[in-house]
Write a protein that holds these residues in place. Structure first.
Motif, PDB file in Angstrom:
ATOM      1  N   LEU A   9     -28.511 -33.677 -40.919  1.00 40.27           N
ATOM      2  CA  LEU A   9     -27.869 -32.776 -40.325  1.00 40.27           C
ATOM      3  C   LEU A   9     -27.926 -32.140 -42.131  1.00 40.27           C
ATOM      4  N   ALA A  13     -29.206 -27.886 -41.881  1.00 37.50           N
ATOM      5  CA  ALA A  13     -28.251 -26.983 -41.351  1.00 37.50           C
ATOM      6  C   ALA A  13     -28.549 -26.075 -42.906  1.00 37.50           C
ATOM      7  N   VAL A  54     -25.677 -26.070 -36.373  1.00 43.02           N
ATOM      8  CA  VAL A  54     -26.621 -27.947 -36.549  1.00 43.02           C
ATOM      9  C   VAL A  54     -25.084 -28.023 -38.230  1.00 43.02           C
TER      10      VAL A  54
END
Length: 109
Positions: A9, A13, A54
């Motif tokens: 993640l 991002a 995100v």
């Protein structure tokens, strides 16, 4: 497993934010998007919004918030993600009065 998901993640991002900031500031796009995106600044701003969502979910996976606050933030981030995706979609649409490039086999540029 959760550490791998958090790392994924955070990397996603960072990629979204880097590409979005680059597109919004210098009008440079990824090679496969150059012909599709008509408004790079709008597309970059939408991608930045999506990257922020995100990033929020990456932080949320590490730091647990109050469940009622988490539910509200989930609705807010869903709306922000949809707004970012909408901005990216509008950036790919042809503006009124703009000639469309020829498409198909044998089209000249």
């Amino acid at each position: 497993m959760l550490i791998a998901l958090d790392v994924l993640l955070f990397l996603t991002a960072a990629f979204c934010l880097a590409v979005g900031i680059t597109a919004a500031t210098s009008l440079r796009l990824l090679p496969w998007l150059v012909r599709k995106v008509r408004r790079p600044r709008l597309w970059g701003a939408g991608y930045i919004l999506f990257g922020v969502v995100v990033l929020y979910h990456a932080v949320d996976a590490l730091v647990h918030f109050n469940p009622s606050l988490g539910l509200v933030l989930t609705f807010v981030t869903t709306a922000i993600a949809l707004a970012g995706l909408g901005m990216m979609g509008f950036a790919q649409r042809v503006a009124p009065g703009t000639p469309t490039p020829p498409a198909g086999p044998g089209a000249t540029e």
